[in-house]
Write a protein that holds these residues in place. Structure first.
Motif, PDB file in Angstrom:
ATOM      1  N   ARG A 100     -13.926 -12.775   2.206  1.00  0.00           N
ATOM      2  CA  ARG A 100     -12.657 -12.281   3.595  1.00  0.00           C
ATOM      3  C   ARG A 100     -12.506 -12.299   4.636  1.00  0.00           C
ATOM      4  NH1 ARG A 100     -12.179  -6.085   1.723  1.00  0.00           N
ATOM      5  NH2 ARG A 100     -10.364  -5.486   2.280  1.00  0.00           N
ATOM      6  N   LEU A 124      -6.173  -7.043  -3.459  1.00  0.00           N
ATOM      7  CA  LEU A 124      -6.889  -8.156  -2.679  1.00  0.00           C
ATOM      8  C   LEU A 124      -7.862  -8.403  -3.784  1.00  0.00           C
ATOM      9  CD1 LEU A 124      -7.300  -5.994  -0.145  1.00  0.00           C
ATOM     10  CD2 LEU A 124      -6.477  -7.998  -0.350  1.00  0.00           C
ATOM     11  N   ASN A 149       0.838  -1.740  -0.052  1.00  0.00           N
ATOM     12  CA  ASN A 149      -0.293  -0.029   0.124  1.00  0.00           C
ATOM     13  C   ASN A 149       1.241   1.232  -0.292  1.00  0.00           C
ATOM     14  OD1 ASN A 149      -2.306  -1.305   0.072  1.00  0.00           O
ATOM     15  ND2 ASN A 149      -2.442  -1.350   1.886  1.00  0.00           N
ATOM     16  N   GLY A 184      -9.689  -7.413   6.910  1.00  0.00           N
ATOM     17  CA  GLY A 184      -8.447  -6.445   5.902  1.00  0.00           C
ATOM     18  C   GLY A 184      -7.709  -7.414   5.238  1.00  0.00           C
TER      19      GLY A 184
HETATM   20  N1  LIG Z   1      -5.624  -1.954   0.144  1.00  0.00           N
HETATM   21  C1  LIG Z   1      -5.709  -1.937   1.348  1.00  0.00           C
HETATM   22  N2  LIG Z   1      -5.471  -2.074   1.966  1.00  0.00           N
HETATM   23  C2  LIG Z   1      -6.140  -2.788   3.004  1.00  0.00           C
HETATM   24  C3  LIG Z   1      -7.431  -3.666   3.002  1.00  0.00           C
HETATM   25  N3  LIG Z   1      -7.249  -3.953   3.921  1.00  0.00           N
HETATM   26  C4  LIG Z   1      -6.081  -3.883   5.319  1.00  0.00           C
HETATM   27  N4  LIG Z   1      -5.392  -3.155   4.060  1.00  0.00           N
HETATM   28  C5  LIG Z   1      -3.621  -3.608   4.732  1.00  0.00           C
HETATM   29  O1  LIG Z   1      -3.060  -3.662   4.503  1.00  0.00           O
HETATM   30  C6  LIG Z   1      -2.247  -3.616   6.143  1.00  0.00           C
HETATM   31  C7  LIG Z   1      -1.702  -5.085   6.642  1.00  0.00           C
HETATM   32  O2  LIG Z   1      -0.560  -5.186   7.746  1.00  0.00           O
HETATM   33  P1  LIG Z   1      -0.089  -5.612   8.766  1.00  0.00           P
HETATM   34  O3  LIG Z   1      -1.007  -6.103   9.325  1.00  0.00           O
HETATM   35  O4  LIG Z   1       1.291  -5.121   8.883  1.00  0.00           O
HETATM   36  O5  LIG Z   1       0.460  -7.198   7.581  1.00  0.00           O
HETATM   37  P2  LIG Z   1       1.614  -6.894   6.738  1.00  0.00           P
HETATM   38  O6  LIG Z   1       2.331  -4.357   6.215  1.00  0.00           O
HETATM   39  O7  LIG Z   1       1.013  -7.155   5.270  1.00  0.00           O
HETATM   40  O8  LIG Z   1       2.619  -7.604   7.444  1.00  0.00           O
HETATM   41  P3  LIG Z   1       2.717  -9.073   7.251  1.00  0.00           P
HETATM   42  O9  LIG Z   1       1.696  -9.840   7.492  1.00  0.00           O
HETATM   43  O10 LIG Z   1       3.437  -9.290   8.818  1.00  0.00           O
HETATM   44  O11 LIG Z   1       3.606  -9.839   6.383  1.00  0.00           O
HETATM   45  C8  LIG Z   1      -2.306  -2.582   6.249  1.00  0.00           C
HETATM   46  O12 LIG Z   1      -1.534  -1.608   5.811  1.00  0.00           O
HETATM   47  C9  LIG Z   1      -3.826  -1.668   6.216  1.00  0.00           C
HETATM   48  O13 LIG Z   1      -4.297  -0.698   6.143  1.00  0.00           O
HETATM   49  C10 LIG Z   1      -7.925  -2.952   2.113  1.00  0.00           C
HETATM   50  O14 LIG Z   1      -8.941  -2.940   1.513  1.00  0.00           O
HETATM   51  N5  LIG Z   1      -7.523  -2.304   1.239  1.00  0.00           N
END
Ligand SMILES: Nc1nc2c(ncn2[C@@H]2O[C@H](COP(=O)(O)OP(=O)(O)OP(=O)(O)O)[C@@H](O)[C@H]2O)c(=O)[nH]1
Length: 531
Positions: free
Chosen positions: A440, A420, A408, A443
């Protein structure tokens, strides 16, 4: 509504089918309306047909009645004329006998005059009696004033002079030279003892006598009565137009084809004089060469029937109009009801469609098109119960995108959404069985619920899924691999009791996922691997 209710598995969202066969809905009331129209037309038609038949029968009856009436009148007139002539003729026979016995001397003439007077007084049809000698000169008559006449040119005199027969002769209508009245003559020949012609005795029948009798019958304004000779000469006519009296009917079709051929008869004919159709009866006199002829106008005979017909037509018209009006209102009501029914069904169908959409939206994730968390929770509860009942294994794969926060950060949130979506499609395609449910979870975390699946099979599916996503090669600069990868944790259990909690399965799969992350990501871990 969960598909668990229908037994098709929790992964399938089904909506109530929308009934949109509007024609089918409309056809039924339309056919009822057509039936109503048909019924009303049938009833109206029946009324008209029955009335027409009745009118036809009444018309026939009226004509039959008129035919009977005209036949009866003809018969009565025939009897009347026959009797009038017969009684006059009988009186002549007595006079002939007297003259031939006593001669025509003063004594004989006196007796003859007395006899003539008696008979003239007794018989109302007699205008006068006349006796003539062999040269046609007056001998005696029954009139109060004796006038010497010469009748040698008269039809009856010439007839008897030239015919030795002793039968009576009925002459044409003539005007009496003595009394000035219109008369019909019945005459007989008088012979000398040697059989030679000695003169004639004539009974003059008064035309007025017949006319009065004929006037007593109701034959309408256009009715006709004739008394005529068998040679076709008209003697008496009602209405009495003198130009017709003495004329011959011999050339008329009715005389030629009917009266001249039959003793009596009934015939309908169109007059060549006034073009009117008349119901006609004719009858020949029994003892004299005469006939009577009575004709009643068909139009007058049917005038009562015509009035009835007009009344009937008005009545039936009002009845049919009333029926048609009621029928029209009935059909309008049926059509209105049909339209209301169609509108109600359309409203119901729209509502069903809306419900289905709402139901779908309530259970679907807007971004990926996968089942949403609520749907997942319901399905998990349902599948756990089913697995408990069937003593079958239920597996769960929890999937998490690696380093998605970085994705992101590098590519932006919109690109993250698209990423996603792609992963969602891949997950959906991997779970192929109808009972499988891809959701889903929250997140960037996805879950796949696999009924009737053990750990080994779930492991295979999860690996396949990881490979598929890796093969998408979605560029990810923040991932050491260079593209987007996922980590997955799986667990499978065969619930022993109905109260085995869904949280247990989720927690264990989640722990396995955490293990996969810890071990370096882009891999699959089973709950049994959790340290
Ligand atoms: N674009 C987008 N981002 C999302 C959505 N739902 C969750 N996220 C993002 O997914 C990210 C999840 O980050 P983290 O839980 O820190 O984990 P990570 O960066 O994937 O790292 P790891 O899981 O440890 O590999 C967050 O920054 C959320 O904002 C969504 O619907 N759209």
């Amino acid at each position: 509504m969960s598909t668990a209710d229908t037994g098709t598995g929790p992964g399938t969202v089904t909506a109530t089918p929308v009934v949109s066969s509007r024609e089918e809905v409309a056809r039924k009331p339309a056919s009822v309306a057509n039936l109503a129209i048909g019924f009303i037309l049938l009833v109206c038609g029946l009324f008209i047909v029955v009335d027409l038949i009745q009118l036809g029968l009444a018309r026939k009856q009226q004509i039959d009645d008129t035919n009977v009436a005209v036949t009866n009148i003809a018969h009565a007139l025939q009897r009347h004329a026959d009797d009038a002539l017969k009684s006059a003729d009988v009186s002549l026979i007595g006079m002939i006998k007297l003259v031939e016995t006593e001669g025509t001397g003063p004594r004989g003439q006196g007796h003859l005059a007395a006899l003539m007077g008696q008979n003239a007084n007794a018989l109302p049809q007699i205008n006068a009696y006349f006796a003539y000698d062999e040269r046609g000169r007056s001998l005696v008559d029954s009139t109060p004033f004796y006038v010497q006449q010469d009748v040698s040119d008269r039809d009856y005199f010439l007839f008897h002079r030239d015919n030795p027969g002793r039968d009576a002769h009925v002459g044409p209508l003539i005007k009496s030279r003595t009394t000035g009245s219109w008369i019909i003559t019945v005459s007989r020949r008088v012979n000398h003892p040697d059989g030679s012609f000695a003169g004639v005795i004539v009974a003059a029948l008064d035309l007025e006598y017949f006319k009065t009798f004929y006037d007593s019958f109701d034959i309408g304004k256009e009715g006709l009565i004739f008394l005529g000779t068998n040679k076709g000469t008209v003697l008496v006519r009602r209405p009495l137009y003198e130009q017709y009296v003495g004329k011959t009917m011999i050339d008329t079709q009715i005389f030629r084809d009917h009266i001249a051929k039959n003793a009596s008869g009934l015939v309908t004919f169109r007059s060549t004089v006034d073009n009117k159709i008349r119901l006609t009866a004719y009858d020949h006199l029994q003892h004299y060469p005469l006939y009577v002829f009575v004709a009643l106008s068909k139009q007058e005979a049917l005038s009562g029937w015509v009035e009835d017909t007009i009344m009937h037509a008005c009545g039936i018209g009002v009845l049919v109009l009333t029926l048609a009006l009621l029928g029209w209102r009935l059909v309008r009501q049926i059509r209105l009801r049909a339209r209301t029914e169609v509108s109600l069904r359309e409203a119901r169908d729209s509502l069903n469609e809306l419900n289905a959409t709402l139901q779908r939206l309530a259970l679907e994730d807007g971004l990926t098109g996968l089942a949403n968390r609520r749907h997942f929770d319901l399905a998990l509860q349902e599948e756990l119960s089913r697995a408990t009942r069937n003593a079958s294994s239920l597996a769960l794969i929890m999937i998490d995108v690696d380093r998605f926060k970085q994705y992101n950060d590098i590519y932006g949130h919109a690109a993250g959404d698209e990423c996603l979506r792609q992963i969602g499609r891949a997950v959906k395609n991997v779970s192929r069985r109808s009972g499988d449910l891809a959701a889903r979870y929250g997140g960037e975390e996805l879950a796949v619920l696999l009924p009737n699946t053990d750990l080994a099979a779930a492991l295979e599916i999860a690996e396949s899924l990881r490979h598929t996503i890796d093969a998408l090669k979605i560029a990810h600069a923040g991932n050491p691999v260079g593209n987007v990868t996922v980590s997955a944790g799986i667990d499978a259990l065969m619930p022993a009791r109905a109260d085995d909690l869904p949280e247990t399965l989720i927690r264990q799969a989640d722990q396995a996922l955490y293990q996969a992350k810890r071990q370096g990501r882009n891999q699959v871990c089973a709950a049994t691997d959790v340290l």
